[in-house]
Design a protein around this motif. Structure first.
Motif, PDB file in Angstrom:
ATOM      1  N   ASP A  92       2.435   3.444  11.459  1.00  0.00           N
ATOM      2  CA  ASP A  92       2.655   1.888  11.491  1.00  0.00           C
ATOM      3  C   ASP A  92       2.254   1.889  10.169  1.00  0.00           C
ATOM      4  OD1 ASP A  92       0.417   2.471  12.358  1.00  0.00           O
ATOM      5  OD2 ASP A  92       0.664   0.688  13.458  1.00  0.00           O
ATOM      6  N   GLU A  93       2.060   2.065   9.128  1.00  0.00           N
ATOM      7  CA  GLU A  93       1.456   1.439   7.872  1.00  0.00           C
ATOM      8  C   GLU A  93       2.866   1.844   6.887  1.00  0.00           C
ATOM      9  OE1 GLU A  93      -1.902   0.244   8.067  1.00  0.00           O
ATOM     10  OE2 GLU A  93      -2.935   1.586   9.916  1.00  0.00           O
ATOM     11  N   ALA A  94       2.324   1.344   6.276  1.00  0.00           N
ATOM     12  CA  ALA A  94       2.954   0.660   4.801  1.00  0.00           C
ATOM     13  C   ALA A  94       2.812   1.472   3.693  1.00  0.00           C
ATOM     14  CB  ALA A  94       3.071  -0.208   4.297  1.00  0.00           C
ATOM     15  N   PRO A  95       3.931   2.508   2.741  1.00  0.00           N
ATOM     16  CA  PRO A  95       2.942   3.286   1.883  1.00  0.00           C
ATOM     17  C   PRO A  95       1.843   3.471   1.208  1.00  0.00           C
ATOM     18  CG  PRO A  95       5.023   3.154   2.149  1.00  0.00           C
ATOM     19  CD  PRO A  95       5.125   2.071   2.764  1.00  0.00           C
ATOM     20  N   HIS A  96       0.902   1.845   0.660  1.00  0.00           N
ATOM     21  CA  HIS A  96      -0.039   1.411   0.101  1.00  0.00           C
ATOM     22  C   HIS A  96      -1.050   1.735   0.568  1.00  0.00           C
ATOM     23  CE1 HIS A  96      -2.262  -0.661  -3.249  1.00  0.00           C
ATOM     24  NE2 HIS A  96      -2.161  -1.102  -2.682  1.00  0.00           N
ATOM     25  N   ASP A  97      -0.451   1.040   1.633  1.00  0.00           N
ATOM     26  CA  ASP A  97      -1.940   1.191   3.064  1.00  0.00           C
ATOM     27  C   ASP A  97      -2.096   2.500   3.333  1.00  0.00           C
ATOM     28  OD1 ASP A  97      -2.379  -1.915   2.578  1.00  0.00           O
ATOM     29  OD2 ASP A  97      -0.615  -2.240   4.456  1.00  0.00           O
ATOM     30  N   PHE A  98      -1.461   3.177   3.653  1.00  0.00           N
ATOM     31  CA  PHE A  98      -1.266   4.398   4.143  1.00  0.00           C
ATOM     32  C   PHE A  98      -2.106   5.356   3.291  1.00  0.00           C
ATOM     33  CE2 PHE A  98      -0.089   9.030   4.655  1.00  0.00           C
ATOM     34  CZ  PHE A  98      -0.627   8.906   6.282  1.00  0.00           C
ATOM     35  N   ALA A  99      -1.929   5.224   1.942  1.00  0.00           N
ATOM     36  CA  ALA A  99      -2.758   6.450   1.044  1.00  0.00           C
ATOM     37  C   ALA A  99      -4.255   5.322   0.901  1.00  0.00           C
ATOM     38  CB  ALA A  99      -2.055   5.613  -0.468  1.00  0.00           C
ATOM     39  N   GLN A 100      -4.541   4.247   1.076  1.00  0.00           N
ATOM     40  CA  GLN A 100      -5.628   3.725   0.503  1.00  0.00           C
ATOM     41  C   GLN A 100      -6.696   4.164   2.038  1.00  0.00           C
ATOM     42  OE1 GLN A 100      -5.357  -0.579  -0.002  1.00  0.00           O
ATOM     43  NE2 GLN A 100      -5.592  -0.089  -1.975  1.00  0.00           N
ATOM     44  N   LEU A 101      -6.347   4.435   3.050  1.00  0.00           N
ATOM     45  CA  LEU A 101      -7.100   4.693   3.934  1.00  0.00           C
ATOM     46  C   LEU A 101      -7.115   6.088   3.962  1.00  0.00           C
ATOM     47  CD1 LEU A 101      -4.676   2.922   6.751  1.00  0.00           C
ATOM     48  CD2 LEU A 101      -7.190   2.411   6.366  1.00  0.00           C
ATOM     49  N   ILE A 102      -5.991   6.986   3.263  1.00  0.00           N
ATOM     50  CA  ILE A 102      -6.255   8.409   3.393  1.00  0.00           C
ATOM     51  C   ILE A 102      -7.884   8.491   2.153  1.00  0.00           C
ATOM     52  CG2 ILE A 102      -5.451  10.776   2.450  1.00  0.00           C
ATOM     53  CD1 ILE A 102      -4.358  10.284   4.537  1.00  0.00           C
ATOM     54  N   ALA A 103      -7.357   8.008   1.419  1.00  0.00           N
ATOM     55  CA  ALA A 103      -8.830   8.220   0.281  1.00  0.00           C
ATOM     56  C   ALA A 103     -10.028   7.619   1.399  1.00  0.00           C
ATOM     57  CB  ALA A 103      -8.504   7.046  -0.304  1.00  0.00           C
ATOM     58  N   GLY A 104      -9.735   6.307   2.371  1.00  0.00           N
ATOM     59  CA  GLY A 104     -11.258   6.559   3.100  1.00  0.00           C
ATOM     60  C   GLY A 104     -11.492   7.078   3.615  1.00  0.00           C
ATOM     61  N   LEU A 105     -10.801   7.761   4.267  1.00  0.00           N
ATOM     62  CA  LEU A 105     -11.174   8.765   4.905  1.00  0.00           C
ATOM     63  C   LEU A 105     -11.585  10.080   4.674  1.00  0.00           C
ATOM     64  CD1 LEU A 105      -8.221   8.498   7.794  1.00  0.00           C
ATOM     65  CD2 LEU A 105     -10.322   8.136   8.408  1.00  0.00           C
ATOM     66  N   VAL A 106     -11.336  10.196   3.625  1.00  0.00           N
ATOM     67  CA  VAL A 106     -11.203  12.126   2.375  1.00  0.00           C
ATOM     68  C   VAL A 106     -12.885  11.792   2.160  1.00  0.00           C
ATOM     69  CG1 VAL A 106     -10.907  12.596   0.533  1.00  0.00           C
ATOM     70  CG2 VAL A 106      -9.449  12.641   2.020  1.00  0.00           C
ATOM     71  N   SER A 107     -13.512  10.194   1.584  1.00  0.00           N
ATOM     72  CA  SER A 107     -14.129   9.703   1.524  1.00  0.00           C
ATOM     73  C   SER A 107     -14.996  10.412   2.781  1.00  0.00           C
ATOM     74  CB  SER A 107     -14.363   8.518   0.544  1.00  0.00           C
ATOM     75  OG  SER A 107     -14.232   7.278   1.658  1.00  0.00           O
ATOM     76  N   GLY A 108     -14.931  10.363   4.109  1.00  0.00           N
ATOM     77  CA  GLY A 108     -16.076  10.001   4.858  1.00  0.00           C
ATOM     78  C   GLY A 108     -16.207  11.522   5.146  1.00  0.00           C
ATOM     79  N   GLY A 109     -15.124  12.473   4.596  1.00  0.00           N
ATOM     80  CA  GLY A 109     -15.211  14.062   5.408  1.00  0.00           C
ATOM     81  C   GLY A 109     -14.575  13.982   6.081  1.00  0.00           C
ATOM     82  N   GLU A 110     -13.047  13.119   6.743  1.00  0.00           N
ATOM     83  CA  GLU A 110     -12.133  13.474   7.496  1.00  0.00           C
ATOM     84  C   GLU A 110     -11.544  14.038   7.656  1.00  0.00           C
ATOM     85  OE1 GLU A 110     -13.648  12.500  10.926  1.00  0.00           O
ATOM     86  OE2 GLU A 110     -15.125  11.386  10.399  1.00  0.00           O
ATOM     87  N   HIS A 111     -11.689  15.575   6.836  1.00  0.00           N
ATOM     88  CA  HIS A 111     -10.522  16.461   6.538  1.00  0.00           C
ATOM     89  C   HIS A 111      -9.525  16.731   7.780  1.00  0.00           C
ATOM     90  CE1 HIS A 111     -12.665  16.220   2.495  1.00  0.00           C
ATOM     91  NE2 HIS A 111     -13.670  16.221   3.002  1.00  0.00           N
ATOM     92  N   ALA A 112     -10.247  16.550   8.995  1.00  0.00           N
ATOM     93  CA  ALA A 112      -9.084  18.086   9.907  1.00  0.00           C
ATOM     94  C   ALA A 112      -8.288  16.766  10.256  1.00  0.00           C
ATOM     95  CB  ALA A 112     -10.080  17.869  10.901  1.00  0.00           C
TER      96      ALA A 112
END
Length: 210
Positions: free
Chosen positions: A176-196
């Protein structure tokens, strides 16, 4: 699971549920209600029919576990599986008016469970479980290495086969996320080590944007 009724978060196909179970075989087996309500954490493996459909979950418990008696009295039980999950912070977004959330993959199965203390059923179950858990390991261990200790172990085990009556699965992965928001959330999760979790999100997003 409330989100299980939201079509946005439905599995794309049966393969999503199988992938979840392969990645997270440890589940809660739950028999609710009554004075003998029972809740057992245990590993489960999948049974697939000739058409490739998931038809049952298999496992084993200690014969002395009171859950066995409950299942013999009432064979309807539930298997609850939680896969990758993480808090989703608005701090990662340009738009900080958005609310926090939680992304996750999960499934709930309604089962009709048969219990068996037949030696052949127990041997088949223990061997299959060990083989699935040891697959791909260097210097993998095999059940026959127990030698005569195996017989004592097997005498204390009940094999379980849970025929699947209903499956409710939720893959809340940013659909349900807009593409721009989705990309930012991905970056945040990657920085937190949530790779799975990120792997799941990217897979579902690839289908959404294809």
């Amino acid at each position: 699971m409330g989100h299980a009724r939201d079509s946005r978060y439905a599995p794309r196909h049966d393969g999503d549920v199988l992938r979840l179970l392969d990645a997270q075989p440890f589940a809660w087996l739950v028999s609710p209600g009554g004075d003998d309500a029972a809740f057992t954490p245990l590993p489960l493996r999948t049974e697939i029919d000739a058409e490739g459909r998931l038809v049952a979950l298999r496992g084993h418990v200690a014969r002395r576990n009171p859950h066995v008696a409950r299942l013999r009295r009432d064979p309807i039980a539930y298997a609850l599986v939680i896969g990758p999950h993480a808090y989703v912070s608005p701090s990662w977004l340009d738009d900080r008016t958005q609310a926090p959330s939680w992304n996750y993959a999960a499934a709930a199965f309604t089962l009709h469970v048969d219990c068996s203390e037949d030696a052949a059923d127990i041997a088949e179950e223990l061997d299959a479980m060990v083989n699935s858990m040891e697959a791909g390991r260097p210097n993998a261990w095999a059940l026959p290495e127990m030698g005569e200790r195996y017989a004592r172990l097997a005498q204390g085990v009940t094999a379980l086969r849970g025929r699947i009556i209903e499956t409710r699965a939720t893959f809340k992965l940013g659909q349900d996320e807009a593409p721009h928001d989705f990309a930012q959330l991905i970056a945040g999760l990657v920085s937190g080590g949530e790779h799975a979790l990120v792997d799941w999100m990217r897979a579902f997003d690839a289908d959404r944007t294809a």
